[in-house]
Design a protein around this motif. Sequence first.
Motif, PDB file in Angstrom:
ATOM      1  N   ARG A  65      -9.815 -26.274  15.457  1.00 35.47           N
ATOM      2  CA  ARG A  65      -8.997 -25.874  16.535  1.00 35.47           C
ATOM      3  C   ARG A  65      -7.527 -26.504  16.166  1.00 35.47           C
ATOM      4  N   LEU A  66      -6.709 -25.445  16.367  1.00 37.08           N
ATOM      5  CA  LEU A  66      -5.159 -25.901  15.808  1.00 37.08           C
ATOM      6  C   LEU A  66      -4.263 -26.347  16.418  1.00 37.08           C
ATOM      7  N   GLY A  67      -4.545 -25.983  17.737  1.00 42.46           N
ATOM      8  CA  GLY A  67      -3.526 -26.393  18.984  1.00 42.46           C
ATOM      9  C   GLY A  67      -3.909 -25.763  20.220  1.00 42.46           C
ATOM     10  N   ASP A  68      -3.019 -26.011  21.208  1.00 42.87           N
ATOM     11  CA  ASP A  68      -2.830 -25.153  22.398  1.00 42.87           C
ATOM     12  C   ASP A  68      -2.061 -23.790  22.313  1.00 42.87           C
ATOM     13  N   LEU A  69      -2.666 -22.894  22.654  1.00 47.03           N
ATOM     14  CA  LEU A  69      -2.001 -21.381  22.527  1.00 47.03           C
ATOM     15  C   LEU A  69      -1.021 -20.945  23.687  1.00 47.03           C
ATOM     16  N   VAL A  70      -0.001 -20.317  23.565  1.00 45.70           N
ATOM     17  CA  VAL A  70       0.813 -19.679  24.352  1.00 45.70           C
ATOM     18  C   VAL A  70       1.032 -18.262  23.924  1.00 45.70           C
ATOM     19  N   ILE A  71       0.861 -17.324  24.859  1.00 43.58           N
ATOM     20  CA  ILE A  71       0.869 -15.687  24.434  1.00 43.58           C
ATOM     21  C   ILE A  71       1.890 -15.174  25.452  1.00 43.58           C
ATOM     22  N   VAL A  72       2.861 -14.438  24.882  1.00 42.80           N
ATOM     23  CA  VAL A  72       3.749 -13.922  25.697  1.00 42.80           C
ATOM     24  C   VAL A  72       3.920 -12.345  25.328  1.00 42.80           C
ATOM     25  N   GLU A  73       3.664 -11.581  26.359  1.00 46.23           N
ATOM     26  CA  GLU A  73       3.705 -10.168  26.278  1.00 46.23           C
ATOM     27  C   GLU A  73       5.232  -9.541  26.245  1.00 46.23           C
ATOM     28  N   PHE A  74       5.498  -8.612  25.513  1.00 46.13           N
ATOM     29  CA  PHE A  74       6.898  -8.007  25.674  1.00 46.13           C
ATOM     30  C   PHE A  74       6.591  -6.533  25.347  1.00 46.13           C
ATOM     31  N   PRO A  75       7.458  -5.581  25.892  1.00 46.88           N
ATOM     32  CA  PRO A  75       7.446  -4.413  25.943  1.00 46.88           C
ATOM     33  C   PRO A  75       7.273  -3.777  24.406  1.00 46.88           C
ATOM     34  N   ASP A  76       8.249  -4.444  23.796  1.00 47.80           N
ATOM     35  CA  ASP A  76       8.052  -3.845  22.266  1.00 47.80           C
ATOM     36  C   ASP A  76       8.633  -5.087  21.368  1.00 47.80           C
ATOM     37  N   LEU A  77       8.472  -5.035  20.036  1.00 45.89           N
ATOM     38  CA  LEU A  77       8.993  -5.916  19.210  1.00 45.89           C
ATOM     39  C   LEU A  77      10.310  -6.306  19.338  1.00 45.89           C
ATOM     40  N   SER A  78      11.223  -5.253  19.188  1.00 45.27           N
ATOM     41  CA  SER A  78      12.933  -5.620  19.284  1.00 45.27           C
ATOM     42  C   SER A  78      13.019  -6.368  20.537  1.00 45.27           C
ATOM     43  N   ARG A  79      12.531  -6.173  21.669  1.00 46.75           N
ATOM     44  CA  ARG A  79      12.815  -7.104  22.667  1.00 46.75           C
ATOM     45  C   ARG A  79      12.260  -8.442  22.782  1.00 46.75           C
ATOM     46  N   ALA A  80      11.110  -8.515  21.824  1.00 43.94           N
ATOM     47  CA  ALA A  80      10.557 -10.044  21.486  1.00 43.94           C
ATOM     48  C   ALA A  80      11.579 -10.602  20.809  1.00 43.94           C
ATOM     49  N   HIS A  81      12.299 -10.012  19.547  1.00 49.38           N
ATOM     50  CA  HIS A  81      13.146 -10.591  18.783  1.00 49.38           C
ATOM     51  C   HIS A  81      14.472 -10.907  19.569  1.00 49.38           C
ATOM     52  N   ASP A  82      15.007 -10.007  20.437  1.00 49.43           N
ATOM     53  CA  ASP A  82      16.051 -10.156  21.261  1.00 49.43           C
ATOM     54  C   ASP A  82      16.168 -11.383  22.224  1.00 49.43           C
ATOM     55  N   TRP A  83      14.634 -11.566  22.807  1.00 49.31           N
ATOM     56  CA  TRP A  83      14.559 -12.863  23.468  1.00 49.31           C
ATOM     57  C   TRP A  83      14.639 -14.048  22.528  1.00 49.31           C
ATOM     58  N   TYR A  84      14.177 -14.276  21.351  1.00 47.50           N
ATOM     59  CA  TYR A  84      13.928 -15.337  20.594  1.00 47.50           C
ATOM     60  C   TYR A  84      15.442 -15.603  20.114  1.00 47.50           C
ATOM     61  N   ALA A  85      16.176 -14.616  19.835  1.00 43.31           N
ATOM     62  CA  ALA A  85      17.676 -14.950  19.421  1.00 43.31           C
ATOM     63  C   ALA A  85      18.560 -15.002  20.438  1.00 43.31           C
ATOM     64  N   SER A  86      18.054 -14.891  21.665  1.00 44.57           N
ATOM     65  CA  SER A  86      19.161 -14.954  23.042  1.00 44.57           C
ATOM     66  C   SER A  86      19.813 -16.455  23.047  1.00 44.57           C
ATOM     67  N   ASP A  87      20.854 -16.456  23.620  1.00 39.66           N
ATOM     68  CA  ASP A  87      21.502 -17.773  23.854  1.00 39.66           C
ATOM     69  C   ASP A  87      20.784 -18.649  24.961  1.00 39.66           C
ATOM     70  N   ALA A  88      19.986 -17.882  25.915  1.00 41.02           N
ATOM     71  CA  ALA A  88      19.317 -18.720  26.771  1.00 41.02           C
ATOM     72  C   ALA A  88      18.108 -19.378  26.192  1.00 41.02           C
ATOM     73  N   TYR A  89      17.584 -18.684  25.199  1.00 43.03           N
ATOM     74  CA  TYR A  89      16.411 -19.412  24.517  1.00 43.03           C
ATOM     75  C   TYR A  89      16.594 -20.581  23.578  1.00 43.03           C
ATOM     76  N   ARG A  90      17.714 -20.020  22.801  1.00 39.87           N
ATOM     77  CA  ARG A  90      18.271 -20.937  21.905  1.00 39.87           C
ATOM     78  C   ARG A  90      18.656 -22.442  22.258  1.00 39.87           C
ATOM     79  N   GLU A  91      19.079 -22.115  23.477  1.00 41.01           N
ATOM     80  CA  GLU A  91      19.666 -23.323  24.458  1.00 41.01           C
ATOM     81  C   GLU A  91      18.529 -24.412  24.797  1.00 41.01           C
ATOM     82  N   ILE A  92      17.053 -23.774  24.968  1.00 40.22           N
ATOM     83  CA  ILE A  92      16.174 -24.712  25.413  1.00 40.22           C
ATOM     84  C   ILE A  92      15.086 -24.903  24.268  1.00 40.22           C
ATOM     85  N   LEU A  93      15.187 -24.118  23.279  1.00 36.73           N
ATOM     86  CA  LEU A  93      14.405 -24.518  22.284  1.00 36.73           C
ATOM     87  C   LEU A  93      14.241 -25.791  21.581  1.00 36.73           C
ATOM     88  N   PRO A  94      15.266 -26.396  21.536  1.00 36.12           N
ATOM     89  CA  PRO A  94      15.232 -27.799  20.979  1.00 36.12           C
ATOM     90  C   PRO A  94      14.230 -28.891  21.950  1.00 36.12           C
TER      91      PRO A  94
END
Length: 114
Positions: A51-80
């Motif tokens: 067991r490596l840990g707990d799992l979180v899986i989020v589905e996106f319509p496509d890889l581009s939108r997943a990348h856009d989410w990860y790079a978004s100001d809103a996510y970068r603000e809360i990531l830390p």
Amino acid sequence: MTAYAIAVLRPTQPVHPDVLEYIERVQGTFEPYGGRFLSHGKPGEWLEGERLGDLVIVEFPDLSRAHDWYASDAYREILPLRADHIPGELVLLDGVPVGYDAGRTASVMRAARG
């Protein structure tokens, strides 16, 4: 083609207040990109390997939108809020198209081996 953000997280106890704030805010960061939880913080049933840990899986319509989410100001603000208190890994992964056939993939791989 559907894409996924998959995290394996190793939460510590007690839960830090920053982590609670992250959990409260994270869903709002990926919804504008069409993201939705498929699994959130579940330990899973590890049938092979350790067991490596707990799992979180989020589905996106496509890889581009997943990348856009990860790079978004809103996510970068809360990531830390999470990353400073919970070690883990995150991968963005393209799904397979409807009708995908693993047998065909194996055939291509065999032919490439010569």
